[in-house]
Design an enzyme around this catalytic site. Structure first.
Site: not given
Length: 328
Positions: A147, A155
């Site tokens: 992202h 992430c």
């Protein structure tokens, strides 16, 4: 009179904005609908690729790099671009449980439903953790993404400009007919030298297993066929009756399919980094051309080991033999 002039000025400003939008000079696209830049499309053309061709993504933690590969009409993948990873949390090694803030390692699959145009982090796509291997080992966690916003809690975080381009490449590939693409997440480039520098890691055997998939792609430039059994990935395996094994059970007998080496064709003249290195502006420091990573190899043990060190050295030599056996 003064009020009339103010109203007239506002009306004229609205007309100017509307005219600019109609003419395309001020067209606005939400992030998930922004097209590829003209420079990126020029790079695709330079490399004999199209935006609609399938993609494959590789992630390398230690080098903080994300690669995008394109599948050409000959059925093989060719390198398109390497993007800098802005941030990831945790260290080297796989994700084990919810809340450990560790970025995953392994082989994952992304389909169209895993694209998130309304992400809290600009744009994102879910890499598909936990996969069959993770579940078989009772690893937990959810919503592990690539992202934007350069913030990470497990992430792989990119800058907003970079995730927009990667997201656009995924959208184009899906529009071209690709149903899903693979994401290969590695701790580092799985070379013999890099693995030899990590023989003392508790994750050595796991990384040795990841190297099977890494080597297959390096040699063939094809997506590896992946199965899970016995707590490990089986790469390029042929199972009885063509049935995939139960991920939670020991591996049945299987054979390895032949691995045919592929030599990529020349992709045309080299792309000048000065002209195409920053397709979306100076915020993106991108790399093009051949991938020539630099590796730091650590020495293994003192020159005059004691008995304990001698045992450690023998264990390290055994691990190096395992690495050599997997060398393509």
């Amino acid at each position: 009179m003064r009020r009339s002039r103010v109203v007239t000025a506002i009306l004229w400003a609205g007309v100017v904005v509307l005219a600019a939008a109609v003419s395309g000079c001020g067209a606005y696209y939400p992030p998930h609908m922004r097209p590829l830049s003209s420079k990126t499309r020029a790079l695709l053309a330079e490399k004999g690729m199209t935006a609609s061709q399938p993609i494959l993504i590789r992630v390398f933690k230690s080098e903080s790099e994300l690669e995008v590969w394109k599948k050409k009409d000959d059925g093989h993948f060719y390198h398109l671009k390497t993007y800098p990873i802005c941030n990831f949390s945790g260290g080297l090694g796989p994700k084990l449980k919810q809340g450990d803030l560790q970025a995953p390692e392994g082989f994952y699959v992304v389909n169209k439903k895993r694209l998130n145009p309304k992400s809290r982090y600009h744009l994102s796509f879910n890499i598909g953790y936990p996969n069959a291997l993770d579940r078989s080992l009772k690893r937990t966690g959810a919503n592990l993404m690539v992202h934007g916003e350069c913030k990470s809690r497990g992430c792989y975080a990119m800058t907003d400009a970079v995730i927009e381009e990667i997201y656009a490449l995924a959208v184009e590939a899906f529009a071209g007919g690709q149903e899903k693409f693979q994401v290969h997440a590695f701790p580092f480039r799985m070379t013999t030298a890099n693995l030899a520098a990590h023989t003392d890691s508790s994750w050595f055997d796991f990384w040795l297993n990841l190297k099977d998939g890494y080597d297959y792609f390096q040699v063939t430039r094809l997506e590896p066929t992946l199965a899970v059994c016995g707590g490990r990935y089986v790469v390029n395996g042929a199972f009885p009756a063509g049935k995939y094994p139960n991920p939670k059970r020991a591996c049945p007998r299987y054979s390895k399919l032949p691995m045919v080496a592929f030599k990529p064709k020349s992709q045309g003249r080299a792309v000048a980094e000065s002209s195409l290195a920053k397709p979306l502006g100076s915020i993106m420091d991108l790399h093009f051309g051949e991938i020539t990573p630099v590796y730091n190899v650590m020495t293994l043990g003192p020159a005059t080991p004691d008995l304990k060190a001698k045992g450690q050295k023998q264990a390290a030599n055994g691990k190096k033999e395992k690495i050599a056996q997997r060398a393509p």
